[in-house]
Design a protein around this motif. Structure first.
Motif, PDB file in Angstrom:
ATOM      1  N   PHE A  60      -7.992   7.300   7.035  1.00  7.66           N
ATOM      2  CA  PHE A  60      -8.466   6.789   5.739  1.00  7.66           C
ATOM      3  C   PHE A  60      -7.351   6.027   5.018  1.00  7.66           C
ATOM      4  CE2 PHE A  60      -6.394  10.373   3.835  1.00  7.66           C
ATOM      5  CZ  PHE A  60      -6.192  10.028   2.508  1.00  7.66           C
ATOM      6  N   ALA A  61      -6.092   6.361   5.358  1.00  3.91           N
ATOM      7  CA  ALA A  61      -4.977   5.635   4.743  1.00  3.91           C
ATOM      8  C   ALA A  61      -4.594   4.400   5.552  1.00  3.91           C
ATOM      9  CB  ALA A  61      -3.772   6.549   4.601  1.00  3.91           C
ATOM     10  N   ARG A 110       0.835  -1.194   0.000  1.00  2.00           N
ATOM     11  CA  ARG A 110       0.000   0.000   0.000  1.00  2.00           C
ATOM     12  C   ARG A 110       0.880   1.259   0.000  1.00  2.00           C
ATOM     13  NH1 ARG A 110      -5.663   0.167   2.628  1.00  2.00           N
ATOM     14  NH2 ARG A 110      -6.119   2.378   2.656  1.00  2.00           N
ATOM     15  N   LEU A 111       1.931   1.190   0.802  1.00  2.00           N
ATOM     16  CA  LEU A 111       2.840   2.336   0.867  1.00  2.00           C
ATOM     17  C   LEU A 111       3.531   2.577  -0.468  1.00  2.00           C
ATOM     18  CD1 LEU A 111       4.716   2.285   4.255  1.00  2.00           C
ATOM     19  CD2 LEU A 111       3.288   4.084   3.293  1.00  2.00           C
ATOM     20  N   SER A 125     -14.017   1.965  -1.904  1.00  2.00           N
ATOM     21  CA  SER A 125     -14.881   0.957  -1.282  1.00  2.00           C
ATOM     22  C   SER A 125     -16.302   1.459  -1.081  1.00  2.00           C
ATOM     23  CB  SER A 125     -14.291   0.585   0.083  1.00  2.00           C
ATOM     24  OG  SER A 125     -14.264   1.741   0.899  1.00  2.00           O
ATOM     25  N   THR A 172      -6.793   4.461  -3.458  1.00  2.00           N
ATOM     26  CA  THR A 172      -6.964   4.974  -2.102  1.00  2.00           C
ATOM     27  C   THR A 172      -8.081   6.016  -2.035  1.00  2.00           C
ATOM     28  OG1 THR A 172      -4.579   4.723  -1.857  1.00  2.00           O
ATOM     29  CG2 THR A 172      -5.691   5.958  -0.135  1.00  2.00           C
ATOM     30  N   VAL A 173      -8.112   6.911  -2.980  1.00  2.00           N
ATOM     31  CA  VAL A 173      -9.114   7.991  -2.994  1.00  2.00           C
ATOM     32  C   VAL A 173      -9.826   7.961  -4.342  1.00  2.00           C
ATOM     33  CG1 VAL A 173      -9.507  10.469  -2.702  1.00  2.00           C
ATOM     34  CG2 VAL A 173      -7.532   9.398  -1.614  1.00  2.00           C
ATOM     35  N   TRP A 230     -18.514   4.858   7.137  1.00  2.00           N
ATOM     36  CA  TRP A 230     -17.720   3.703   6.736  1.00  2.00           C
ATOM     37  C   TRP A 230     -18.557   2.432   6.872  1.00  2.00           C
ATOM     38  CZ3 TRP A 230     -12.124   4.448   9.181  1.00  2.00           C
ATOM     39  CH2 TRP A 230     -11.464   5.459   8.466  1.00  2.00           C
ATOM     40  N   VAL A 250       1.307  11.072   2.104  1.00  2.63           N
ATOM     41  CA  VAL A 250      -0.078  10.943   2.560  1.00  2.63           C
ATOM     42  C   VAL A 250      -0.448  12.145   3.426  1.00  2.63           C
ATOM     43  CG1 VAL A 250      -1.629   9.584   4.040  1.00  2.63           C
ATOM     44  CG2 VAL A 250      -0.081   8.432   2.449  1.00  2.63           C
ATOM     45  N   PHE A 251       0.428  12.425   4.391  1.00  4.52           N
ATOM     46  CA  PHE A 251       0.126  13.533   5.297  1.00  4.52           C
ATOM     47  C   PHE A 251       0.171  14.886   4.581  1.00  4.52           C
ATOM     48  CE2 PHE A 251       0.907  10.279   8.467  1.00  4.52           C
ATOM     49  CZ  PHE A 251      -0.059  10.586   9.421  1.00  4.52           C
ATOM     50  N   LYS A 305      -6.816   2.607   7.553  1.00  2.22           N
ATOM     51  CA  LYS A 305      -8.030   1.934   8.021  1.00  2.22           C
ATOM     52  C   LYS A 305      -7.853   0.418   8.133  1.00  2.22           C
ATOM     53  CE  LYS A 305     -11.464   2.251   5.241  1.00  2.22           C
ATOM     54  NZ  LYS A 305     -12.585   2.764   4.468  1.00  2.22           N
ATOM     55  N   ILE A 324      -3.094  15.279   2.839  1.00  2.00           N
ATOM     56  CA  ILE A 324      -4.138  15.657   3.808  1.00  2.00           C
ATOM     57  C   ILE A 324      -4.013  17.149   4.125  1.00  2.00           C
ATOM     58  CG2 ILE A 324      -4.908  15.368   6.201  1.00  2.00           C
ATOM     59  CD1 ILE A 324      -3.962  12.412   5.964  1.00  2.00           C
ATOM     60  N   MET A 382      -9.895   5.798  14.504  1.00  2.00           N
ATOM     61  CA  MET A 382     -10.543   5.843  13.190  1.00  2.00           C
ATOM     62  C   MET A 382     -11.038   7.243  12.850  1.00  2.00           C
ATOM     63  SD  MET A 382     -12.538   2.232  13.251  1.00  2.00           S
ATOM     64  CE  MET A 382     -13.312   2.409  11.664  1.00  2.00           C
ATOM     65  N   GLU A 387     -14.003   7.094  -0.977  1.00  2.00           N
ATOM     66  CA  GLU A 387     -13.025   6.016  -1.173  1.00  2.00           C
ATOM     67  C   GLU A 387     -13.582   5.008  -2.176  1.00  2.00           C
ATOM     68  OE1 GLU A 387     -11.593   4.476   2.646  1.00  2.00           O
ATOM     69  OE2 GLU A 387     -12.338   6.326   3.530  1.00  2.00           O
ATOM     70  N   LEU A 434     -14.455  13.220   1.130  1.00  2.00           N
ATOM     71  CA  LEU A 434     -13.496  12.277   0.541  1.00  2.00           C
ATOM     72  C   LEU A 434     -14.225  10.964   0.270  1.00  2.00           C
ATOM     73  CD1 LEU A 434     -11.295  13.582   3.099  1.00  2.00           C
ATOM     74  CD2 LEU A 434      -9.957  12.571   1.300  1.00  2.00           C
ATOM     75  N   PRO A 474      -7.440  12.062  11.042  1.00  2.00           N
ATOM     76  CA  PRO A 474      -7.394  12.374   9.620  1.00  2.00           C
ATOM     77  C   PRO A 474      -6.666  11.302   8.808  1.00  2.00           C
ATOM     78  CG  PRO A 474      -6.538  14.199  10.928  1.00  2.00           C
ATOM     79  CD  PRO A 474      -6.816  13.090  11.866  1.00  2.00           C
ATOM     80  N   GLN A 475      -5.634  10.725   9.398  1.00  2.00           N
ATOM     81  CA  GLN A 475      -4.829   9.766   8.652  1.00  2.00           C
ATOM     82  C   GLN A 475      -5.496   8.398   8.540  1.00  2.00           C
ATOM     83  OE1 GLN A 475      -4.117  11.009  11.587  1.00  2.00           O
ATOM     84  NE2 GLN A 475      -3.192   9.507  12.974  1.00  2.00           N
ATOM     85  N   ASP A 512     -16.851   3.903   1.097  1.00  5.47           N
ATOM     86  CA  ASP A 512     -16.763   4.680   2.340  1.00  5.47           C
ATOM     87  C   ASP A 512     -16.548   6.151   1.993  1.00  5.47           C
ATOM     88  OD1 ASP A 512     -17.002   2.353   3.724  1.00  5.47           O
ATOM     89  OD2 ASP A 512     -14.891   2.223   4.337  1.00  5.47           O
TER      90      ASP A 512
END
Lengths: 203, 816
Positions: B163-164, A10-11, A185, A162-163, A55, A119-120, B166, A123, B157, A183, A181, B160-161, A187
């Motif tokens: 969602f990455a 994932r990373l 899935s 991811t998004v 979710w 990622v951060f 989860k 955000i 959960m 996702e 946001l 903010p983070q 969510d």
């Protein structure tokens, strides 16, 4: 406390998606010039927020409230009110997550972990409505000019894992009013902002 | 006397070619001495102990590696700085140190990346790391605990983070991961990893752990390296509240301080002993040249011992060389006896020296034989260190003796005095007041009974640390750093030994269970074991089997599901967790192997704790034992194949064997001496009389130390051999005098007094040293030599007369 250890695959996807070349980006639509100018004038901003998570793993939506504060080219502070009290501070080098109830602090160094760093930073760019930073990663579509409404769609399949979509609503004063946001899935998370306090740069 | 004639011919030959002989001698000396500088010296203390698997040598090596011997702890404090500023300064310092070439490794804290890599390896197989995963899961399914875990999860959960993250969050509703990581963190003490650095709990100090490229005992390197660190510390920018402080503590610092103390002691004792020897030779012979000549055999003895050890073993231990050099210091006694005797002879040059040699020939040989055999007995020891010492001293004393016989005579004939000074008149006068046989025997018996009463209270201090020269302030600084970071020195190790890695790990798992139980009882702490993150494959499979005891469907449906639903989670929210448990139970998840950790931050620890060689594999667990009784209790509970190495117990069991060995070897040496002297004198009684001074000297030393409550230690116990060697010589020379044709000549007594004073000048002055090992050596040898010489000069004539009056005149065979 949750120990954050995402899977490597994932990373890797995040690293790839976040290091796309800037040439992939197009010029910002002209409709966004007022927003850009407004953001450029903003030196500090703070606002209250209400976050609602929808979710599938949760029967009901997860609602939290708190305060967001950022300083231009400085830190973004995302503080959640009790009972889910926590504080996330993101700057150019690191993200620090503080859990006051537990008395613990986790620090993520972006130089040591660029994938998480991206990622951060994403955000942070979303919360600051920093379109210049987001544009290389997302295609921007203006849904409505006034009040401004935007939809950001990932440019690459890796990002879209991811998004799926980011939707941003602004008020008449071009303050960020809400972010949604979505996702892949199904969510989704919605964050509504109010009580903005803006400090603009004096020329 | 054919040998004496042959030696006389050599003397004439050498005297005719003195410069050639000197040139050859200098070449031989230089060639021998060069062996010392060719890197044939050993510095590992463990090399002095018996080797092999499970041996004291291996124990010392392992304890050294887990201790602080070659480790430097750097404690950085920047007053008033924030943790981020401190981390930035620490990271720069670490980089500078890594680039300095002084260190093999400079360890800071694990980075986020390190944690992620480790998580990738461990978390998929986390269930194998719990002693009983079924019990662990059941414990966490307890309603109150599960509700709290879910509440925590929901908080996370909301971040903010999330969602990455989860998926990872939902995989751990039972909070297994934080507990696992807490266990790893506990192995590092109270250190707080922060942005790739290690901070103290209060965040005001930063720790770097550096391993030097050279051994700490290379004190020249250690001192220079510490000076470079001091300069770097001075260059660090001050903090808002004051100047930065960089403290460097650990093995290299101790070694440097210790070496500095020893150097100072050596200068002081060398100076005082040189002054004493100069005064002695001037007072007796009115000649300082004779001191130089008498030192020639000593130089040859040193080189002879070195050559013998290096040729036979290929190397010499620095400690053997140092202590051996001290032992063969008695080699100057033979020149003293010879020169003293020559001073009383008529004639000039070679003639006078030849007569002197003739007069002392037999006693010199007897003295040499008994001393050399005393040293040779050390060759029977099971301790390589004592064997090496024995070889060095025996070869050294033999070379020294040979040089006395062959070189000293022509050299003294050429450069000695023209007019020799006679024995001072006060010595024969002193002898004329000889103690009566009754008084002499009374004193001897009093010494014997007094020592018998006192010696049982004599204490042996087996703690090697008490021999060191560590300054209290340096120790306090070291302890301060250790306390600040919650570190503990691992004085105790458990070694699990087996033929294969898997077997060693299996034993290690059992060891870990024992130690954990002991920790719960407060008998152990600071456990560092690979069982925490790498159990044996068999153990992991057994743990997986434990999961079969857990009714997964029932646990999920009746225990987990209702509470998850109650707090708002949907039915399938944690499917991945239950899939993982099921896969682990069915053996579908590969167990952890050592190779999995190759690129993780735990690899250095793994390399340290798990080793394989041709002899097999060992898995080492370090811990701090809460006292000797706790160590004994732990030792009794260990599984087969595991053994406890406790530093305290080592001192008690291994080091304490040394004085026992020395006592046995001294006894054997004494017995051998008596046999040789009995054969030479053809009288057992005379042989015993000759050995009485050394026995009284030994007993007097032990009794005095016991009365003064001074414990015997490793060094002073080893010095007892020297007292034995010197004391027998004193007895032989005084016996030669009292049993000879002119008992009142005082030649033998004067020789003994000179030899005793020279030994006291060399060793007795060590009592002035600040280093406790040297001090104890000086004290023991000082008392022993003084007591032996006094017994020989003042008691032996009386003892001998007492025997003669009872037995009649015995033909001792002592030649004039």
């Amino acid at each position: 406390m949750i120990v954050i250890v995402p899977s490597h695959s994932r990373l890797c996807a995040l690293i790839v998606l976040c290091s796309l070349p800037a040439s992939a980006a197009e010029a910002l639509p002209r409709e966004l010039n007022p927003l850009r100018e407004s953001l450029q004038k903003t030196r500090r901003m703070s606002a209250r927020f209400k976050q609602t998570r929808h979710w599938a793993v949760l029967r009901d939506s997860l609602v939290t409230q708190g305060t967001i504060r950022y300083e231009k080219r400085g830190q973004l502070v995302w503080r959640m009110d009790p009972p889910a009290e926590s504080e996330l501070i993101v700057d150019d080098q690191r993200a620090t997550i503080h859990y006051p109830a537990l008395g613990t602090t986790q620090t993520l160094d972006f130089s040591a972990e660029p994938g998480l760093g991206k990622v951060f930073q994403t955000i942070r760019a979303v919360m600051e409505a920093d379109l210049d930073s987001l544009q290389p990663l997302f295609a921007l579509r203006v849904d409505r000019k006034a009040p401004l409404s935007l939809t950001l769609t990932p440019r690459s399949p890796e990002v879209s894992r991811t998004v799926k979509r980011i939707h941003m609503e602004f008020d008449k004063s071009l303050h960020l009013a809400s972010v949604r946001l979505d996702e892949p899935s199904g969510d989704w998370t919605e964050i509504a902002f109010h009580d903005h306090v803006i400090e603009t740069a004096t020329r | 006397m054919r040998a004496l004639s042959a030696v006389s011919r050599w003397h004439r030959w050498i005297a005719a070619r003195l410069w050639t002989t000197l040139a050859v001698a200098a070449l031989v000396l230089a060639a021998g001495a060069s062996l010392y500088w060719r890197g044939a010296t050993e510095q590992d203390v463990g090399a002095l102990l018996p080797g092999g698997p499970g041996s004291p040598r291996e124990a010392v090596r392992l304890l050294g590696e887990f201790g602080v011997l070659n480790t430097l702890l750097l404690d950085l404090e920047v007053p008033g700085a924030t943790p981020d500023q401190l981390v930035a300064t620490g990271a720069r310092l670490a980089e500078q140190l890594r680039g300095s070439g002084d260190f093999a490794a400079v360890q800071a804290g694990p980075s986020t990346h390190d944690f992620l890599v480790l998580g990738e390896v461990i978390l998929p197989r986390r269930l194998y790391l719990f002693a009983d995963p079924a019990v662990e899961i059941r414990r966490r399914l307890e309603p109150a605990r599960l509700t709290a875990s879910f509440a925590e999860l929901k908080k996370s959960m909301a971040s903010p983070q999330a969602f990455a993250m989860k998926r990872e969050m939902l995989r751990d509703p039972l909070n297994l991961n934080p507990d696992l990581f807490a266990r790893f963190a506990a192995m590092a003490g109270e250190i707080r990893p922060y942005r790739g650095q290690l901070l103290s709990k209060d965040g005001r100090h930063l720790l770097l752990i550096a391993t030097t490229v050279r051994p700490a005992l290379d004190t020249q390197f250690s001192a220079a390296m510490l000076e470079r660190i001091r300069r770097r510390g001075a260059e660090i920018a001050p903090g808002p509240e004051g100047a930065a402080v960089l403290r460097a503590v650990g093995g290299p610092r101790f070694a440097t301080e210790s070496a500095g103390g020893i150097r100072k002691d050596v200068v002081i004792t060398l100076f005082t002993s040189a002054v004493a020897l100069l005064a002695l030779f001037y007072a007796r012979f009115r000649s300082l040249r004779l001191l130089v000549l008498a030192s020639v055999p000593l130089g040859f003895g040193l080189v002879g011992g070195l050559v013998a050890v290096v040729l036979i073993q290929g190397h010499i231990h620095a400690l053997s060389f140092a202590f051996g050099a001290v032992l063969i210091g008695v080699g100057i006694d033979y020149p003293i006896y010879l020169l003293n005797s020559a001073s009383m002879q008529g004639g000039d040059g070679l003639d006078r020296m030849g007569r002197g040699l003739n007069h002392t020939w037999r006693s010199l040989w007897l003295g040499f034989t008994t001393t050399a055999l005393g040293f040779c007995v050390l060759l029977l020891s099971q301790f390589p260190g004592l064997r090496e010492l024995g070889l060095f001293a025996a070869a050294g004393i033999a070379t020294s003796f040979a040089t006395t016989l062959i070189l000293l005579v022509p050299l003294s004939a050429r450069w000695g005095r023209r007019r020799w000074r006679q024995i001072p008149s006060w010595i024969p006068r002193l002898k004329s007041r000889m103690l009566s046989p009754g008084v002499a025997w009374g004193i001897a018996l009093a010494v014997l009974f007094g020592a018998a009463a006192l010696i049982p209270s004599l204490r042996f201090d087996g703690d090697l640390r008490n021999l060191d020269a560590n300054r209290p302030d340096v120790m306090a600084e070291y302890q301060g750093v250790m306390d600040r970071f919650g570190l503990s020195t691992s004085d105790s190790l458990v070694v699990a030994r087996a033929h294969s890695q898997e077997e060693a790990l299996a034993i290690n798992d059992q060891v870990s269970e024992v130690l954990t139980t002991m920790q719960d009882r407060g008998l152990a702490s600071g456990i560092r074991s690979i069982a925490t993150f790498l159990p044996a494959i068999g153990t992991q499979q057994r743990r997986a089997q434990c999961l079969k005891a857990l009714d997964l469907a029932q646990a999920r449906a009746e225990l987990f599901g209702p509470i998850a639903a109650q707090v708002g989670f949907s039915a399938g929210a944690f499917a991945e967790l239950w899939d993982e448990v099921e896969s682990a139970r069915d053996g579908k998840i590969e167990p952890l192997k050592a190779v999995d950790f190759e690129k993780t931050s735990l690899q250095p620890l793994l390399n340290k704790l798990l080793r394989c060689s041709a002899d097999g594999c060992i898995a080492v667990t370090s811990f701090v034992s809460q006292g000797g009784q706790a160590a004994q209790q732990i030792s009794s509970l260990l599984p087969a194949g595991a053994s406890l190495l406790d530093a305290g117990a080592m001192a008690a069991q291994t080091v304490a064997q040394l004085p026992r060995q020395i006592a046995i070897l001294s006894g054997v040496g004494l017995l051998v001496n008596i046999v040789i002297l009995a054969a030479a004198y053809r009288s057992l009684r005379l042989a015993i009389v000759a050995c009485l001074p050394c026995c009284l000297g030994l007993l007097g030393t032990l009794g005095t130390l016991a009365a003064a409550r001074v414990p015997l230690n490793l060094v002073s116990a080893s010095a007892l051999v020297l007292i034995l060697g010197c004391g027998v010589d004193y007895g032989i020379f005084v016996l030669q005098e009292v049993d000879g044709p002119s008992p009142s000549s005082a030649v033998g007594s004067t020789g003994v007094l000179l030899a005793a004073f020279s030994t006291l000048a060399g060793f007795g002055t060590l009592v002035l040293a600040s280093h406790r090992a040297l001090q104890s050596l000086g004290l023991a040898v000082g008392i022993g030599v003084a007591a032996s010489a006094a017994a020989a000069v003042f008691l032996l004539p009386g003892l001998y007369q007492g025997l003669r009056s009872r037995k009649g005149s015995a033909n001792a065979g002592v030649e004039p």
